[in-house]
Design an enzyme around this catalytic site. Structure first.
Site, short mmCIF file in Angstrom:
data_model
loop_
_atom_site.label_atom_id
_atom_site.label_comp_id
_atom_site.label_asym_id
_atom_site.label_seq_id
_atom_site.Cartn_x
_atom_site.Cartn_y
_atom_site.Cartn_z
N HIS A 90 -2.24 1.28 -1.41
CA HIS A 90 -1.29 2.66 -1.97
C HIS A 90 -1.21 2.95 -3.54
O HIS A 90 -0.36 4.07 -3.58
CB HIS A 90 -0.20 2.87 -0.75
N ASN A 163 0.31 5.84 8.26
CA ASN A 163 -0.55 5.58 8.03
C ASN A 163 -1.35 7.14 9.26
O ASN A 163 -0.27 7.11 10.01
CB ASN A 163 -1.44 4.52 8.44
N HIS A 354 10.58 2.67 2.17
CA HIS A 354 10.91 1.42 2.54
C HIS A 354 11.06 1.94 3.95
O HIS A 354 11.66 2.09 4.26
CB HIS A 354 12.14 0.94 1.48
N TYR A 377 8.92 -4.10 0.72
CA TYR A 377 8.33 -3.22 0.10
C TYR A 377 10.38 -3.18 -1.04
O TYR A 377 10.27 -2.74 -2.12
CB TYR A 377 9.13 -1.04 1.37
FE1 HDE Z 1 3.17 -0.72 3.51
N1 HDE Z 1 2.94 -1.62 1.92
N2 HDE Z 1 2.37 -3.52 4.34
N3 HDE Z 1 1.69 -1.08 5.46
N4 HDE Z 1 2.96 0.38 2.94
C1 HDE Z 1 3.29 -0.67 0.53
O1 HDE Z 1 5.11 -0.45 -0.48
C2 HDE Z 1 3.89 -4.04 3.23
C3 HDE Z 1 1.41 -1.24 6.49
C4 HDE Z 1 2.35 1.98 3.97
O2 HDE Z 1 3.45 5.83 -0.83
C5 HDE Z 1 3.76 -1.59 -0.91
O3 HDE Z 1 6.17 1.06 -2.46
C6 HDE Z 1 3.47 -5.88 4.03
C7 HDE Z 1 1.19 -0.69 7.44
C8 HDE Z 1 2.26 3.29 2.76
O4 HDE Z 1 4.50 4.57 -1.75
C9 HDE Z 1 4.14 -2.86 -0.32
C10 HDE Z 1 2.30 -5.23 5.43
C11 HDE Z 1 1.85 0.53 6.95
C12 HDE Z 1 2.78 2.42 1.42
C13 HDE Z 1 3.62 -2.63 1.02
C14 HDE Z 1 2.21 -3.59 4.92
C15 HDE Z 1 2.30 0.55 5.86
C16 HDE Z 1 3.02 1.31 1.69
C17 HDE Z 1 3.05 -1.27 -2.00
C18 HDE Z 1 2.38 -5.93 6.22
C19 HDE Z 1 1.72 1.88 8.12
C20 HDE Z 1 2.50 3.63 0.22
C21 HDE Z 1 3.85 -0.42 -3.12
C22 HDE Z 1 3.52 -6.59 6.74
C23 HDE Z 1 2.60 2.13 9.56
C24 HDE Z 1 4.15 4.19 0.25
C25 HDE Z 1 5.34 -0.60 -2.08
C26 HDE Z 1 3.70 4.64 -0.90
C27 HDE Z 1 2.74 0.74 0.75
C28 HDE Z 1 3.42 -4.14 2.15
C29 HDE Z 1 1.45 -2.74 6.59
C30 HDE Z 1 1.99 1.65 5.61
C31 HDE Z 1 3.11 -4.33 -1.19
C32 HDE Z 1 3.76 -6.54 3.43
C33 HDE Z 1 1.49 -1.26 8.61
C34 HDE Z 1 1.87 4.57 3.41
O5 HDE Z 1 5.67 -3.51 -0.36
#
Ligand code: HDE
Length: 728
Positions: A90, A163, A354, A377
């Site tokens: 993202h 999402n 988060h 997060y």
């Molecule tokens: Fe994320 N995801 N994600 N994700 N995600 C991040 O956090 C992660 C997942 C989503 O505009 C990171 O600050 C793991 C699902 C959005 O700043 C990180 C898993 C969904 C955003 C991270 C998921 C999301 C992130 C990278 C599986 C939809 C952007 C930067 C266990 C419900 C937020 C950050 C923004 C961002 C990890 C799965 C949505 C690395 C480990 C499912 C919208 O922490």
């Protein structure tokens, strides 16, 4: 949002009228600094006024620079450290401020103040993003869009980090690094950027049948939004709402855009990436600047605890949605985005979302993907923002007061006074106190757990295909064709034929026709079925059989899943191009322009060059853009204004013909006056191949302008693609 006292957040220079200083201020005035208030002097970070911002300190005009030049060193050192690591996923995002208000109290289900108090306007900050690309990648990549909302509630921060697709690729957090490694550019050559059409992604996906439902969405036009303002949002996981009696219900969160859900097509997306790779960012920014505030209704699907096991899918499985036809979405409030960030880095880049930021009245479920996110997060902010004090950055600050005994760390902003930094204490009068539940203290839902410790997947997570099939069957014929095309494109890009074949084998489990059509495009036979074992992502020899199954779909079709059934009664904020040149009929152009603008559309007059064009009535009309800088792909519809001279000049101009042909290919509404038929005859629309087919409802000649408005509101005439092969 509250503003910090930091100098850097001061208002920009204002004129006496309070307007930002016009940028066309005379150079001489800028140099003389005549009207600058005292606090706008250029200073160092220590507040020392700078006398010369152009020359470094030297031993003689032609001599070496001096180490003692603290002004130069401070400026360059700060510059050297301007970048922070981009988000691991993202990275590419655009954001805006806004407000949320609930329509009616939801106190029956939750005690969360922002969902119960109808008089409250809760500030929000929303960041939209693509997932796979780097910070500078194109907005129009085929990808899932992040839809992350930070609610600054009176009881603390609630982040809904969702999402634009209601399900996810994987069921367990353990697979997330693998998924992301597979989709990101390949590790040896760092290609391709912001694209899933490469071997490692499809190698992984073809071995992970649980991703099949999400893959159907990702290969649909949902992955190519027309605008960030025209996307749905989903919380994805099942959460809990808790009321003040401690009773819980399951909940799925939704955002419903009031402008409807609309997408572009793949050919268009690829071209927009070249013509304006900031297309979505620009669209969001410009519309907020113009006062066209994007709006979404907040929706809840409430599922009583008693219904936890009612469905053939598991509510804890993030690869499943709850069809709206089974559990309707109740629209309970509205979010309006009404302010652009003032500083991209300070706000859009430094915002830290988060899923673990929740407030009393909301709680988690045991969705194993959500559980993993609750760890991830905070951890990622530590390396991205560099300190456990990231909550003190202005954009991340709670508006609810923060008191605790956490201290120190990199870049600590708070000056904690007093002598105590521990609990319990008597020296500090016991402060800060723990809050009883009645005082708004957060108490986790008392879910009963009686379990054995295992590293395994629930049997109820084994159906990987029924909802993929449901999604495909719920699409219109044009949407289905786009999915076939997307698979054919992505798999067609692979270098290893065996991955292609394996993937088509898995597709046979979703829909035979889909698999057959994709196989035909790839020039391979359709396999009878998938390679076995299919599920290398879960199966381990000593853990039993984890091969996927396909349950009987709970319903055959879900109309809510098709964008064909979305809002189609408005052209608000749509971009319309009017093509014209010298000799244009001023009345034709102005009547159409006024009609479209009255309906809220953004209209631009496009011609062969900038400046103005002469009308046949003897007037002049300013030109907003030329064929050199504008392209049909960034418009929703085209009107070719009347006026014989203008029409015949455009008919002889390859750029004008290309503009209209391309808009036609992308299934947009095209209109002209009666006298414009000769012009259309010069385009593909008027040629014999096209005329032999049934008339196209999206091409309007000599119509009432209101009919053109209705045609544009249809968004696209996708059936055009089915009826005839249209050149680019
Ligand atoms: Fe994320 N995801 N994600 N994700 N995600 C991040 O956090 C992660 C997942 C989503 O505009 C990171 O600050 C793991 C699902 C959005 O700043 C990180 C898993 C969904 C955003 C991270 C998921 C999301 C992130 C990278 C599986 C939809 C952007 C930067 C266990 C419900 C937020 C950050 C923004 C961002 C990890 C799965 C949505 C690395 C480990 C499912 C919208 O922490």
């Amino acid at each position: 949002m509250k503003k910090s006292n930091n100098d850097n957040t001061k208002e920009p220079l204002k004129t006496d009228a309070g307007e930002p200083k016009p940028s066309n201020q005379k150079t001489e005035e800028l140099l003389r600094d005549v009207s600058h208030p005292d606090d706008q002097f250029l200073t160092t970070n220590q507040g020392v006024r700078i006398n010369d911002n152009n020359n470094s300190l030297k031993a003689g005009e032609r001599g070496p620079s001096l180490l003692e030049d603290f002004i130069l060193r401070e400026k360059i050192t700060h510059f050297d450290h301007e970048r922070i690591p981009e988000r691991i996923v993202h990275a590419r995002g655009s954001a805006a401020h806004g407000v949320f208000r609930v329509y009616e109290s939801m106190s029956k289900y939750t005690k969360a103040g922002f969902l119960t108090d109808t008089s409250r306007e809760t500030p929000v900050f929303v960041r939209f993003s693509t997932v796979a690309g780097s910070k500078g990648s194109s907005d129009l990549a085929r990808d899932v869009r992040g839809f992350a909302v930070k609610f600054y509630t009176e009881e603390g921060i609630f982040d809904l980090v969702g999402n634009n697709i209601p399900v996810f690729f994987i069921q367990d957090a353990m697979k997330f690094p693998d998924l992301v490694h597979a989709v990101k550019p390949e590790q040896n050559h760092e290609m391709p950027q912001a694209a899933s059409a490469h071997d490692t992604f499809w190698d992984f996906i073809s071995l992970m049948p649980e991703s099949m439902h999400m893959i159907m969405w990702a290969m649909s036009d949902r992955a190519l939004p027309r605008s960030l303002r025209m996307m749905e949002g989903f919380g994805v996981h099942t959460f809990r709402l808790i009321n003040d009696k401690g009773e819980a219900v399951f909940v799925k969160f939704h955002w419903k855009p009031l402008l409807g859900v609309h997408s572009v097509c793949w050919d268009e997306a690829q071209k927009i990436s070249g013509k304006d790779s900031d297309f979505h960012r620009r669209d969001l920014w410009e519309n907020i600047e113009k006062g066209n505030f994007p709006e979404w209704e907040f929706g809840l699907q409430i599922i009583p605890e008693a219904d936890e096991h009612k469905y053939p899918f598991d509510l804890l499985d993030p690869t499943k949605l709850v069809p709206e036809e089974l559990v309707p979405v109740q629209r309970i409030g509205k979010m309006t985005l009404n302010r652009n960030p003032e500083n991209f880095f300070a706000e859009t880049e430094q915002v830290a979302f988060h899923p673990g930021h929740i407030v009393p009245g909301i709680d988690f479920t045991n969705d194993p993907l959500l559980e993993g996110r609750l760890f991830s997060y905070t951890d990622t902010q530590l390396s991205r923002l560099g300190s456990p004090n990231f909550h003190e950055i202005p954009i991340n600050r709670s508006i609810a007061p923060v008191h605790n005994n956490q201290r120190d760390g990199h870049m600590r902003q708070t000056i904690n006074a007093g002598g105590t930094n521990y609990h319990p204490n008597s020296i500090g009068g016991g402060c800060p106190f723990q809050a009883k539940m009645a005082d708004g203290g957060f108490v986790s839902y008392t879910e009963k757990i009686d379990a054995v410790k295992v590293r395994n997947r629930s049997e109820s997570f084994r159906d990987h295909f029924s909802q993929a099939t449901l999604f495909f069957h719920s699409q219109s014929p044009a949407e289905q064709q786009h999915i076939v095309d997307a698979f054919s494109f992505e798999l067609g890009k692979l270098e290893r034929p065996y991955i292609r074949e394996r993937m088509v084998g898995v597709l046979t489990q979703v829909d035979k026709t889909l698999a057959t059509k994709v196989a035909a495009n790839l020039g391979i036979p359709v396999p009878n079925g998938p390679e076995r074992p299919m599920n290398l992502g879960v199966s381990a020899d000593d853990k039993g059989n984890h091969e996927p199954v396909s349950a009987k779909p709970v319903i055959e079709k879900s109309p809510a899943l098709s964008m064909a059934n979305t809002v189609k009664d408005t052209i608000k904020t749509r971009k319309i191009a009017i093509l014209a040149t010298n000799g244009v009929s001023g009345s034709s152009l102005n009547t159409m322009k006024a009609t479209l603008q009255n309906e809220g559309a953004a209209v631009k007059v496009i011609s062969q060059k900038l400046g103005s064009i002469q009308t046949e009535e003897g007037g002049a009309i300013p030109v907003d853009g030329s064929f050199l800088t504008e392209a049909s792909v960034v418009y929703d519809a085209v009107f070719v204004a009347g006026g014989k001279k203008s029409l015949s000049a455009l008919a002889g101009d390859p750029d004008a013909l290309h503009f209209v042909n391309e808009a036609y290919r992308h299934c947009k509404a095209i209109g002209t006056e009666k006298e414009g038929s000769d012009f259309l005859n010069a385009t593909y629309i008027g040629n014999k191949a096209s005329q032999s087919k049934a008339p196209d409802p999206g091409v309007l000649i000599g119509m009432n302008p209101k009919d053109f408005v209705s045609a544009i509101a249809q968004h696209r005439f996708w059936e055009r693609e089915m009826a005839r092969k249209v050149p680019a």
